[in-house]
Design an enzyme around this catalytic site. Sequence first.
Site, PDB file in Angstrom:
ATOM      1  CB  CYS A   2      -0.877   0.045   1.245  1.00  0.00           C
ATOM      2  SG  CYS A   2      -1.927  -1.394   1.396  1.00  0.00           S
ATOM      3  NE  ARG A  27       4.547   1.875  -1.025  1.00  0.00           N
ATOM      4  CZ  ARG A  27       5.448   1.699  -0.075  1.00  0.00           C
ATOM      5  NH1 ARG A  27       6.663   2.153  -0.251  1.00  0.00           N
ATOM      6  NH2 ARG A  27       5.143   1.080   1.040  1.00  0.00           N
ATOM      7  CD1 TRP A  73      -0.096  -5.136  -4.112  1.00  0.00           C
ATOM      8  CD2 TRP A  73      -0.008  -6.301  -2.217  1.00  0.00           C
ATOM      9  NE1 TRP A  73       0.467  -6.356  -4.392  1.00  0.00           N
ATOM     10  CE2 TRP A  73       0.534  -7.083  -3.251  1.00  0.00           C
ATOM     11  CE3 TRP A  73      -0.047  -6.833  -0.931  1.00  0.00           C
ATOM     12  CZ2 TRP A  73       1.032  -8.365  -3.046  1.00  0.00           C
ATOM     13  CZ3 TRP A  73       0.444  -8.107  -0.719  1.00  0.00           C
ATOM     14  CH2 TRP A  73       0.976  -8.863  -1.767  1.00  0.00           C
ATOM     15  CG  ASN A  99       1.652   0.066   3.979  1.00  0.00           C
ATOM     16  OD1 ASN A  99       1.303  -1.102   3.751  1.00  0.00           O
ATOM     17  ND2 ASN A  99       2.824   0.545   3.624  1.00  0.00           N
ATOM     18  N   GLY A 100      -0.273  -1.963   6.193  1.00  0.00           N
ATOM     19  CA  GLY A 100       0.147  -2.941   7.189  1.00  0.00           C
ATOM     20  C   GLY A 100      -0.964  -3.942   7.440  1.00  0.00           C
ATOM     21  CD  GLU A 480      17.523 -11.275 -11.187  1.00  0.00           C
ATOM     22  OE1 GLU A 480      17.095 -11.957 -10.249  1.00  0.00           O
ATOM     23  OE2 GLU A 480      17.120 -10.122 -11.429  1.00  0.00           O
ATOM     24  CE  LYS A 484      14.095  -9.017 -12.826  1.00  0.00           C
ATOM     25  NZ  LYS A 484      14.914  -8.798 -11.665  1.00  0.00           N
ATOM     26  CD  GLU A 487      10.306  -9.425 -11.424  1.00  0.00           C
ATOM     27  OE1 GLU A 487       9.684  -9.073 -10.420  1.00  0.00           O
ATOM     28  OE2 GLU A 487      11.542  -9.273 -11.540  1.00  0.00           O
ATOM     29  CG  HIS A 503      20.656 -35.549 -11.975  1.00  0.00           C
ATOM     30  ND1 HIS A 503      21.138 -36.830 -11.884  1.00  0.00           N
ATOM     31  CD2 HIS A 503      21.727 -34.740 -12.124  1.00  0.00           C
ATOM     32  CE1 HIS A 503      22.471 -36.793 -11.960  1.00  0.00           C
ATOM     33  NE2 HIS A 503      22.850 -35.534 -12.102  1.00  0.00           N
ATOM     34  CE  LYS A 602      12.054  -1.530  -6.999  1.00  0.00           C
ATOM     35  NZ  LYS A 602      12.711  -2.423  -7.958  1.00  0.00           N
TER      36      LYS A 602
HETATM   37  C1  AGP Z   1      12.830  -8.669  -8.465  1.00  0.00           C
HETATM   38  O1  AGP Z   1      12.714  -8.173  -9.729  1.00  0.00           O
HETATM   39  C2  AGP Z   1      11.729  -8.432  -7.547  1.00  0.00           C
HETATM   40  N1  AGP Z   1      11.154  -7.186  -7.658  1.00  0.00           N
HETATM   41  C3  AGP Z   1      11.872  -9.029  -6.157  1.00  0.00           C
HETATM   42  O2  AGP Z   1      12.256 -10.341  -6.293  1.00  0.00           O
HETATM   43  C4  AGP Z   1      12.788  -8.321  -5.129  1.00  0.00           C
HETATM   44  O3  AGP Z   1      14.116  -8.494  -5.459  1.00  0.00           O
HETATM   45  C5  AGP Z   1      12.476  -8.897  -3.739  1.00  0.00           C
HETATM   46  O4  AGP Z   1      11.133  -8.623  -3.416  1.00  0.00           O
HETATM   47  C6  AGP Z   1      13.383  -8.382  -2.665  1.00  0.00           C
HETATM   48  O5  AGP Z   1      13.239  -7.014  -2.463  1.00  0.00           O
HETATM   49  P1  AGP Z   1      14.314  -6.180  -1.667  1.00  0.00           P
HETATM   50  O6  AGP Z   1      15.592  -6.270  -2.412  1.00  0.00           O
HETATM   51  O7  AGP Z   1      13.757  -4.793  -1.614  1.00  0.00           O
HETATM   52  O8  AGP Z   1      14.426  -6.800  -0.304  1.00  0.00           O
END
Ligand code: AGP
Length: 607
Positions: A2, A27, A73, A99-100, A480, A484, A487, A503, A602
């Site tokens: 949020c 966010r 969110w 938020n929370g 990674e 990418k 996501e 395996h 984010k």
């Molecule tokens: C990666 O593209 C993501 N947005 C996500 O995996 C991110 O790296 C993860 O949520 C960790 O966030 P942070 O580095 O702010 O702790």
Amino acid sequence: MCGIVGYIGGRNVSNVVMVGLERLEYRGYDSCGIATVNGGLKIRKTAGRLQQLKELLARDPINGKCGIGHTRWATHGKVTDENAHPFTDCTRTIALVHNGIVENYRELRERLIKAGHHFVSNTDTEVIVHLLESYYKRDLLSAIRKTTAELKGTYSLTIISGKEPDRLYAVKTGSPLVIGAGHDEFIVASDAPALIGIARKMLPLRDREIAVLSRDSVSVFDFNGKRVVRPFTRMELKQKAVSKGRYPHFMRKEIFEQPKVIEENIERRLKGNSILLDPEFLFYPDEVEEIERIVIQGCGTSYHAGLIGRYYFEKFCRIPVSVEISSELRTSEFVYNGHTFMLPISQSGETADTLAALREAANRGIKSLAVLNVRRSSIDREANSSVYIHAGPEIGVASTKTYTAQIFTLLALALAFARIRKTLPNGQHDEIVRNLQRLPGQMKEVLELDRKIKETASHLSFARDFLFLGRGVNYPSALEGALKLKEISYVHATGYPAGEMKHGPISLITGEVPVIGIAPHDSVYSKMVSNLAEAKARGGKIIAIGTQGDKELAELAESVLYIPEAPEYLSPLLVALPLQLLAYHMAVLHGCDVDKPRNLAKSVTVE
Ligand code: AGP
């Protein structure tokens, strides 16, 4: 997660709050709303994007000089207009955004319903506003204090009252909240980008603090009512850093910023042949010498950077390292012993699981050194010491420049530790420094592959499943690359250590499943080539990332994306770029919301 904005001052509050909310869009959110005080409370809210809220406001404007706004969110309760914030009490006197998560909301809700309060949503948040109502006589601050004494969980709030048009209240416990001071005006928000254009100075609130804001003053109290005095600091974030400029997406801008970020990091960290750490690095050399084991922990991309960090600490410092996923570590029976050192890695510094695992380790007396992008974040405050990756604000939800900056920082840290522990001969150290200086130029060269990668993406856009394979220091690159792609383009992808294919997962290979093979010239190159040949023999369509001039790979793969010759330890920094661009172009081709992928946030401040 949020996003919260609150404003009090001379400007039109709707405009200020909407701009602030737009800056917090990254966010992640699914509904939004705004409330102002102007001859009583005025509220507009809706499920969906800010564009819908804008249309609502255009049809039915609300004005005023004091107000709050929110992007939600969803955690408790579906995505509906009723569950969007702000919420009001039964008499529509108080409006609040949150938020929370309120953990004890069920019992509070039951009690409040019995006392005659009428609820209109399924959210945990609504209990807060009714609780406030039950305590609000003349003084909202004292009602807030009584309310917070009953709430369990995390809650950052901004609150306004129809009876107090010249007051804005902010409460922080858990999720971040920062106050920005302008000229006879204040703005408060979940994150600094929302303050730009108004604030010249800023003050992040700490846990269990309440701020009372008017147009010309701010008073901060702790939950016991004690006045807190802390100076505001200069607001350094500039508009340019949080706008897309000539790029269509933040992600693309941030991918192309990487050579500069690394160049600036090199300038900052390399003085002659010495590696400089930030002034916030507070450990003495003998504490570094005493380290017997490092535990790196993080989530998502930060976890992947940590896996590469392990390679550096083992190779250059000969320190045993384990790398843990924070959400698993925090609830595991992990054995910490001897001189263990914890490295939490986090771009935001707010990730709930990383913070919880850090706290768990701190309770057991483990020293910690956080690797962070955002200063004064929760992890920054709780770790014993920090180093920063200096990547600047990253707005795209997909981590790109912060990933390579994390890798660079871990390398710098490992080299600094190696100096102290005398595990690296001087000659080798000097050679690494020389290689590092070539890196930004090499990264620029790799970004010139953009057009070719766009073409490659268009040839692969039919595929619904991808395999990313790597070995050694580039096994994390495969993880990674797959993260990418999935996501932001919603295409399924799996990252795998190439040697493990036989395996099990090799049975997945068909002509329909492209294999992205990461095979630069390094110590596992020939093994990697054999693994790709095995995949090709089973009909696999190979797209390789290899070192310039590699003819063997060209024969094996349908297409090769070439990176310049570089030492093995630097290859993840070069390999990351075509992987990011591939994900980017795939997402654009699929018409996805590149910067704000569905369901993602984010900074993940819930468990
Ligand atoms: C990666 O593209 C993501 N947005 C996500 O995996 C991110 O790296 C993860 O949520 C960790 O966030 P942070 O580095 O702010 O702790």
